[in-house]
Design a protein around this motif. Structure first.
Motif, short mmCIF file in Angstrom:
data_model
loop_
_atom_site.label_atom_id
_atom_site.label_comp_id
_atom_site.label_asym_id
_atom_site.label_seq_id
_atom_site.Cartn_x
_atom_site.Cartn_y
_atom_site.Cartn_z
N VAL A 94 41.79 -33.79 66.21
CA VAL A 94 41.35 -34.40 64.95
C VAL A 94 42.27 -35.55 64.58
CG1 VAL A 94 41.11 -33.99 62.47
CG2 VAL A 94 40.21 -32.32 64.11
N GLN A 95 43.57 -35.37 64.77
CA GLN A 95 44.53 -36.43 64.48
C GLN A 95 44.22 -37.69 65.29
OE1 GLN A 95 48.48 -35.40 65.68
NE2 GLN A 95 49.42 -37.27 64.88
N GLY A 96 43.98 -37.51 66.58
CA GLY A 96 43.68 -38.67 67.43
C GLY A 96 42.38 -39.34 67.07
N ARG A 97 41.36 -38.53 66.79
CA ARG A 97 40.06 -39.11 66.43
C ARG A 97 40.15 -39.89 65.12
NH1 ARG A 97 38.38 -38.77 70.81
NH2 ARG A 97 36.32 -38.10 71.48
N LEU A 98 40.82 -39.32 64.13
CA LEU A 98 40.96 -40.02 62.86
C LEU A 98 41.67 -41.36 63.04
CD1 LEU A 98 41.90 -37.17 60.34
CD2 LEU A 98 39.96 -38.73 60.13
N LEU A 99 42.78 -41.33 63.78
CA LEU A 99 43.54 -42.56 63.94
C LEU A 99 42.74 -43.63 64.66
CD1 LEU A 99 47.16 -41.38 64.80
CD2 LEU A 99 46.49 -42.87 62.94
N ARG A 100 42.02 -43.24 65.71
CA ARG A 100 41.29 -44.24 66.48
C ARG A 100 40.19 -44.90 65.66
NH1 ARG A 100 37.07 -45.14 70.20
NH2 ARG A 100 37.73 -46.62 71.78
N LEU A 101 39.62 -44.15 64.71
CA LEU A 101 38.52 -44.69 63.92
C LEU A 101 38.99 -45.40 62.66
CD1 LEU A 101 35.98 -41.74 64.29
CD2 LEU A 101 35.83 -43.98 65.36
N TRP A 149 28.38 -46.10 56.62
CA TRP A 149 27.67 -44.82 56.68
C TRP A 149 27.85 -44.22 58.08
CZ3 TRP A 149 24.29 -43.13 60.22
CH2 TRP A 149 23.63 -44.08 61.00
N PHE A 150 27.85 -45.08 59.10
CA PHE A 150 28.04 -44.60 60.47
C PHE A 150 29.42 -43.99 60.62
CE2 PHE A 150 29.82 -45.40 64.68
CZ PHE A 150 28.92 -44.72 65.48
N LEU A 151 30.43 -44.63 60.03
CA LEU A 151 31.79 -44.12 60.13
C LEU A 151 31.87 -42.74 59.50
CD1 LEU A 151 34.67 -44.79 61.06
CD2 LEU A 151 35.07 -45.77 58.80
N ALA A 152 31.22 -42.57 58.33
CA ALA A 152 31.23 -41.26 57.67
C ALA A 152 30.56 -40.21 58.53
CB ALA A 152 30.53 -41.37 56.31
N ALA A 153 29.39 -40.52 59.07
CA ALA A 153 28.64 -39.54 59.86
C ALA A 153 29.36 -39.25 61.18
CB ALA A 153 27.23 -40.07 60.14
N TYR A 154 29.89 -40.27 61.83
CA TYR A 154 30.54 -40.07 63.11
C TYR A 154 31.83 -39.27 62.96
CZ TYR A 154 31.73 -41.21 67.96
OH TYR A 154 32.01 -41.13 69.29
N LEU A 155 32.58 -39.54 61.90
CA LEU A 155 33.78 -38.76 61.63
C LEU A 155 33.42 -37.30 61.38
CD1 LEU A 155 36.04 -41.03 59.39
CD2 LEU A 155 36.68 -39.99 61.55
N ALA A 156 32.36 -37.07 60.58
CA ALA A 156 31.96 -35.69 60.28
C ALA A 156 31.62 -34.94 61.56
CB ALA A 156 30.77 -35.68 59.33
N ALA A 157 30.92 -35.59 62.49
CA ALA A 157 30.54 -34.93 63.73
C ALA A 157 31.75 -34.72 64.63
CB ALA A 157 29.48 -35.76 64.46
N GLN A 158 32.59 -35.73 64.80
CA GLN A 158 33.70 -35.64 65.72
C GLN A 158 34.80 -34.69 65.23
OE1 GLN A 158 34.42 -37.84 68.90
NE2 GLN A 158 32.28 -37.21 68.77
N LEU A 159 35.04 -34.64 63.93
CA LEU A 159 36.09 -33.77 63.42
C LEU A 159 35.69 -32.30 63.48
CD1 LEU A 159 37.56 -35.79 60.42
CD2 LEU A 159 38.02 -35.96 62.87
N GLY A 175 41.70 -56.06 67.78
CA GLY A 175 41.11 -55.13 68.75
C GLY A 175 42.08 -54.09 69.27
N ARG A 176 43.35 -54.41 69.36
CA ARG A 176 44.32 -53.48 69.91
C ARG A 176 44.53 -52.26 69.02
NH1 ARG A 176 47.26 -54.92 74.20
NH2 ARG A 176 48.92 -53.49 73.61
N LEU A 177 44.07 -52.32 67.77
CA LEU A 177 44.19 -51.16 66.89
C LEU A 177 43.36 -49.99 67.40
CD1 LEU A 177 43.99 -52.92 63.41
CD2 LEU A 177 46.01 -51.92 64.48
N GLU A 178 42.42 -50.25 68.29
CA GLU A 178 41.61 -49.17 68.86
C GLU A 178 42.31 -48.46 70.01
OE1 GLU A 178 37.33 -49.27 69.31
OE2 GLU A 178 37.42 -51.41 68.83
N GLU A 179 43.42 -49.02 70.52
CA GLU A 179 44.09 -48.38 71.62
C GLU A 179 44.56 -46.99 71.20
OE1 GLU A 179 44.18 -49.33 74.53
OE2 GLU A 179 43.97 -51.52 74.57
N ARG A 180 44.69 -46.15 72.18
CA ARG A 180 45.11 -44.78 71.89
C ARG A 180 46.46 -44.78 71.18
NH1 ARG A 180 45.95 -40.06 76.44
NH2 ARG A 180 46.65 -38.43 75.02
#
Length: 451
Positions: A99-106, A146-156, A354-359
């Motif tokens: 969850v930590q990694g997913r939140l940060l990447r998004l 709205w996509f960010l909200a929905a995608y976060l809800a699914a991924q978390l 763009g580099r903010l998306e790096e792991r």
């Protein structure tokens, strides 16, 4: 693509280039589609409004039935998300770290976008731009949230949904479908309840991605896949003919409903049916290179393209250039120029942000963040995102959202790198091809790198 050997205990395979190609196609289609939708209009009295030119075309409704690709986005997210979670779990990682990694990447790229929009719109307001124009720009540019909200809800929710999937995949999917149908049945009496499907519906679509990842659909013959496609579209057609749902898949998108799950089933089966062809296409050298480059910046492209389009359209209204009426022949002929303009504007944005998306990993040894910090960060992020998705974006919410996102980034810190033995990987992290020191999947590299 390698498949798990037997059950959930098998090692997660490397990334699937077919999924990367599907994501690239979806992203390109969204960007192109938005250039044909946004059409600001300057009225003689000085007021400004906006029209969805493409959405107002009568011929577009059956077309969007085929080209509504948001379900495919979430199917692909389910595939890559499940692979990522299993790889992390096999290295000794926890659901909190996932969850930590997913939140940060998004949220890292989104935080910069909100801050930039807030600064730009306040500067425009101070320079005398009509508040109505500013509000219109904020509302239009905020549509991707709205996509960010929905995608976060699914991924978390992915780790515990994956655990349920490992135990009872079909029962888990059936339970989510039942929740979607229940919400749809009650939305007439309780309209606000319809937004619950922002979670239930997209989590159900994500479960379809789990079935793709596990190779369930690969076990079906082409006639079987064609049967799924035909059955899903037939049921969808019956629901539309009975007027239980709209035939316009843009209308069905917010709040989402059962029609999008049926589209997702048809699209997942279509993806599997075309897999041999797509696999050969994705394996071409130049296409692999494009997928790797664009895919690693996909969230930046998605978040920024509409704000840039809104800003460019707004600035054009302030010039003396002729403004063709939306839907006119001249307007349609200008769309390639608008698309080219967006691409040109995106290039410096991708170079800078763009580099903010790096792991987001930590050098050397680093302890995982406490679960309470990660949970607090998730709540802090969801407050402005859910508000924007439900009520629209305002300049004030942009400022508050940027502050919330920045706070969440501080709470989350950086994700520790885990080695194969399950311990932080000291200083031995493999460097990426750009010398960044970022851990990457084994070559050949694929797009949309996931933690």
């Amino acid at each position: 693509m390698q498949q798990p050997a037997d059950g959930p205990a098998a090692a997660a395979p490397e990334r699937d280039l077919v999924i990367d190609l599907a994501r690239f196609f979806c992203l390109a289609l969204v960007v192109v589609g938005h250039t044909m939708m946004v059409s600001p209009v300057l009225h003689p009295d000085g007021t400004v409004s906006t029209e969805n030119t493409l959405g107002n075309q009568r011929w577009f409704e059956p077309v969007v039935w085929v080209l509504q690709v948001m379900p495919l986005f979430f199917v692909a997210g389910g595939v890559t998300g499940l692979y990522s979670w299993r790889r992390l779990r096999d290295r000794g990682g926890s659901a909190v770290e996932f969850v930590q990694g997913r939140l940060l990447r998004l949220i890292r790229p989104a935080a910069v976008l909100l801050a930039a929009m807030f600064t730009g719109l306040w500067a425009a307001r101070l320079s005398g731009v009509d508040p109505q124009v500013i509000a219109l720009l904020a509302t239009g540019a905020g549509m991707p949230l709205w996509f960010l909200a929905a995608y976060l809800a699914a991924q978390l929710n992915l780790p515990w949904l994956a655990a349920l999937h490992d135990r009872a995949p079909w029962s888990t999917l059936a339970g989510l479908v039942a929740l979607v149908v229940a919400v749809d049945c009650l939305r007439g009496a309780l309209p606000g309840l319809a937004h619950a499907n922002m979670v239930f519906l997209w989590c159900a679509v994500q479960q379809l991605g789990f079935l793709v990842a596990d190779g369930t659909l690969q076990g079906l013959s082409p006639p079987g896949l064609l049967g799924i496609i035909a059955a899903a579209n037939l049921l969808l057609g019956v629901l539309v003919v009975l007027r239980l749902y709209s035939g316009n898949m843009l209308v069905n998108l917010n709040p989402p409903n059962l029609t999008l799950l049926l589209l997702a089933a048809a699209q997942a089966a279509t993806l599997q049916l075309l897999r041999p062809l797509l696999s050969r296409l994705a394996d071409l050298g130049r296409i692999r290179s494009v997928l790797a480059r664009v895919g690693r910046r996909s969230m930046t492209v998605y978040l920024w393209h509409l704000p840039l389009l809104a800003a460019m359209s707004g600035l054009l209204l302030l010039t003396d250039l002729p403004q063709p009426a939306g839907g006119s022949a001249v307007w349609w002929w200008t769309r390639p120029l608008v698309l080219l303009g967006i691409v040109v504007l995106l290039l410096p944005v991708l170079a800078v942000f763009g580099r903010l998306e790096e792991r987001p990993t930590a050098p050397g040894r680093s302890r995982p963040r406490p679960a309470v910090a990660v949970l607090t960060a998730a709540v802090v992020v969801f407050i402005p995102v859910a508000d924007a998705a439900l009520n629209g974006l305002t300049v004030g919410l942009l400022g508050g959202g940027a502050a919330c996102f920045a706070l969440a980034v501080l709470l989350l810190g950086r994700v520790p790198v885990r080695g194969a033995a399950g311990s932080p990987a000291g200083g031995s992290t493999a460097s990426g091809p750009d010398g960044s020191g970022l851990p990457l999947p084994h070559p050949p590299l694929s797009a949309n790198l996931e933690p």
